[in-house]
Design a protein around this motif. Structure first.
Motif, PDB file in Angstrom:
ATOM      1  N   HIS A   3      45.677  -4.184   0.907  1.00 33.88           N
ATOM      2  CA  HIS A   3      44.340  -4.693   1.218  1.00 33.88           C
ATOM      3  C   HIS A   3      44.521  -5.858   2.179  1.00 33.88           C
ATOM      4  N   LEU A   4      43.821  -5.820   3.298  1.00 37.14           N
ATOM      5  CA  LEU A   4      44.027  -6.811   4.339  1.00 37.14           C
ATOM      6  C   LEU A   4      42.707  -7.173   4.982  1.00 37.14           C
ATOM      7  N   GLU A   5      42.337  -8.467   4.920  1.00 37.97           N
ATOM      8  CA  GLU A   5      41.094  -8.887   5.549  1.00 37.97           C
ATOM      9  C   GLU A   5      41.037 -10.387   5.731  1.00 37.97           C
ATOM     10  N   PRO A   6      40.326 -10.861   6.766  1.00 37.49           N
ATOM     11  CA  PRO A   6      40.042 -12.299   6.861  1.00 37.49           C
ATOM     12  C   PRO A   6      38.971 -12.631   5.819  1.00 37.49           C
ATOM     13  N   MET A   7      39.331 -13.432   4.834  1.00 34.46           N
ATOM     14  CA  MET A   7      38.434 -13.687   3.700  1.00 34.46           C
ATOM     15  C   MET A   7      37.857 -15.106   3.745  1.00 34.46           C
ATOM     16  N   ILE A 196      48.662  -6.347  12.414  1.00 32.54           N
ATOM     17  CA  ILE A 196      48.018  -5.216  13.099  1.00 32.54           C
ATOM     18  C   ILE A 196      48.655  -3.901  12.660  1.00 32.54           C
ATOM     19  N   ARG A 197      49.984  -3.894  12.505  1.00 34.17           N
ATOM     20  CA  ARG A 197      50.651  -2.676  12.027  1.00 34.17           C
ATOM     21  C   ARG A 197      50.129  -2.296  10.640  1.00 34.17           C
ATOM     22  N   ALA A 198      49.931  -3.283   9.782  1.00 33.73           N
ATOM     23  CA  ALA A 198      49.382  -3.010   8.453  1.00 33.73           C
ATOM     24  C   ALA A 198      47.985  -2.397   8.553  1.00 33.73           C
ATOM     25  N   LEU A 199      47.205  -2.854   9.535  1.00 34.93           N
ATOM     26  CA  LEU A 199      45.871  -2.271   9.743  1.00 34.93           C
ATOM     27  C   LEU A 199      45.975  -0.809  10.157  1.00 34.93           C
ATOM     28  N   GLU A 267      42.964  -9.295  25.668  1.00 36.72           N
ATOM     29  CA  GLU A 267      42.683 -10.372  26.624  1.00 36.72           C
ATOM     30  C   GLU A 267      42.508 -11.719  25.908  1.00 36.72           C
ATOM     31  N   LYS A 268      43.504 -12.066  25.128  1.00 38.73           N
ATOM     32  CA  LYS A 268      43.441 -13.301  24.336  1.00 38.73           C
ATOM     33  C   LYS A 268      43.413 -14.532  25.231  1.00 38.73           C
ATOM     34  N   PRO A 269      42.372 -15.368  25.131  1.00 43.06           N
ATOM     35  CA  PRO A 269      42.322 -16.625  25.900  1.00 43.06           C
ATOM     36  C   PRO A 269      43.395 -17.585  25.409  1.00 43.06           C
ATOM     37  N   SER A 270      43.917 -18.404  26.283  1.00 41.82           N
ATOM     38  CA  SER A 270      45.017 -19.312  25.933  1.00 41.82           C
ATOM     39  C   SER A 270      44.616 -20.372  24.915  1.00 41.82           C
ATOM     40  N   ASN A 279      42.275 -10.691  14.411  1.00 40.07           N
ATOM     41  CA  ASN A 279      40.852 -10.683  14.055  1.00 40.07           C
ATOM     42  C   ASN A 279      40.062  -9.711  14.921  1.00 40.07           C
ATOM     43  N   GLU A 280      40.417  -9.634  16.205  1.00 41.89           N
ATOM     44  CA  GLU A 280      39.747  -8.694  17.108  1.00 41.89           C
ATOM     45  C   GLU A 280      39.982  -7.251  16.655  1.00 41.89           C
ATOM     46  N   TYR A 281      41.219  -6.924  16.306  1.00 44.57           N
ATOM     47  CA  TYR A 281      41.538  -5.581  15.819  1.00 44.57           C
ATOM     48  C   TYR A 281      40.864  -5.305  14.484  1.00 44.57           C
ATOM     49  N   TYR A 282      40.853  -6.320  13.633  1.00 43.87           N
ATOM     50  CA  TYR A 282      40.231  -6.139  12.322  1.00 43.87           C
ATOM     51  C   TYR A 282      38.748  -5.792  12.460  1.00 43.87           C
TER      52      TYR A 282
END
Length: 298
Positions: A3-7, A196-199, A267-270, A279-282
């Protein structure tokens, strides 16, 4: 299943956490506590859905006593304890709410001390002393804002709603100590690439119920992942695609080079925080799950 999520911290407060014997005691210093407080307080979301993301807390649901059905903390216990202490100092606006339970295996009376921190008992154990000092640091930092009557409410809202941890629950069949060792020999933090691999693996398993098929696909993904990383580790190829001036001399910016590819894709900003790409992939995966459920069951 993983189970993987920003909580949000608000959701984290519903859990019971157990710090096992193999973990060292609480050791965060004043500098680390203040750094976390300042990061949360100074975060100003540009969009309604923006949030400040803390590093992962890796857990495993316990299926044995003591603390059966609690969550064993494999990695992230220092952050978790500090979050507990900050919430404790926000008892007024939170009406006494906090993480449901937090206990250390090495100290049977740790639950009591965490909820009733006092100088006399702080001398019983070294970790109690560090907890006492961290709590004192938080109190002193709060006092700097004593003229602002709305300070605690503002901080509370930023913490419980706009702050998230990457909650990474591993399968309870996995060996917690083995995972702990991997993450802590040389202190290897979970990278965007690993998350990301886990996702990818979670998404594929959800859509393919057959266990044998899942494990074959898992092996395929792992093998192809390693091949990509191996190629990216070749200097002639890596420095063709990566500007070495972006990193400090002798200190590569990326622990795993495949992470750079994911940053490019998104396109991650610096100036974005560490786990921006994950988070974008999630969010993308969650949207695809909703569409998948609608098309399958709608």
């Amino acid at each position: 299943m993983t189970h993987l999520e920003p909580m949000p911290i608000n959701d984290l407060m519903e859990y019971q956490f157990f710090i096992p014997h193999y973990q060292r005691g609480y050791r965060w210093t004043e500098t680390q506590v203040l750094s976390l407080l300042k990061d949360i307080w100074e975060f100003n979301p540009q969009k309604e859905e923006s949030f400040y993301c803390l590093q992962p807390i890796v857990v495993k649901k316990r299926n044995e006593e003591p603390k059966k059905d609690w969550y064993e903390v494999i990695d992230g216990q220092q952050r978790l304890t500090t979050i507990f202490l900050i919430l404790k100092n926000l008892e007024a606006p939170l009406k006494g709410q906090n993480i449901k339970d937090l206990a250390y295996a090495t100290r049977e009376d740790s639950e009591t001390f965490l909820r009733n921190i006092n100088e006399a008992d702080s001398n019983k154990y070294i970790d109690f002393k560090h907890i006492y000092n961290a709590d004192k640091t938080i109190k002193e930092w709060f006092e700097k804002f004593n003229k602002d009557k709305t300070f605690e409410t503002k901080l509370m809202l930023k913490l419980i709603d706009k702050t998230r941890v990457i909650f990474y629950e591993v399968d309870n069949k996995e060996d917690a100590y083995e995972i702990f060792t991997r993450l802590n020999i040389g202190k290897i933090s979970l990278t965007n690439a690993e998350l990301i691999r886990a996702l990818f693996l979670r998404k594929w398993k959800e859509e393919n119920i057959a266990t044998d098929a899942f494990y074959l696909k898992q092996l395929q993904i792992a093998s192809e992942w390693d091949q990509i990383e191996k190629k990216l580790q070749e200097d002639s190829f890596w420095y063709f695609i990566y500007n070495s001036s972006e990193a400090e001399k002798g200190k590569p910016k990326y622990a795993t080079h495949i992470e750079y590819i994911f940053d490019l894709i998104k396109e991650k900003p610096s100036d974005q925080e560490t786990y921006y790409t994950f988070n974008e992939y999630y969010e993308e995966f969650e949207e695809s799950r909703k569409k998948y459920r609608c098309s399958r069951y709608g």
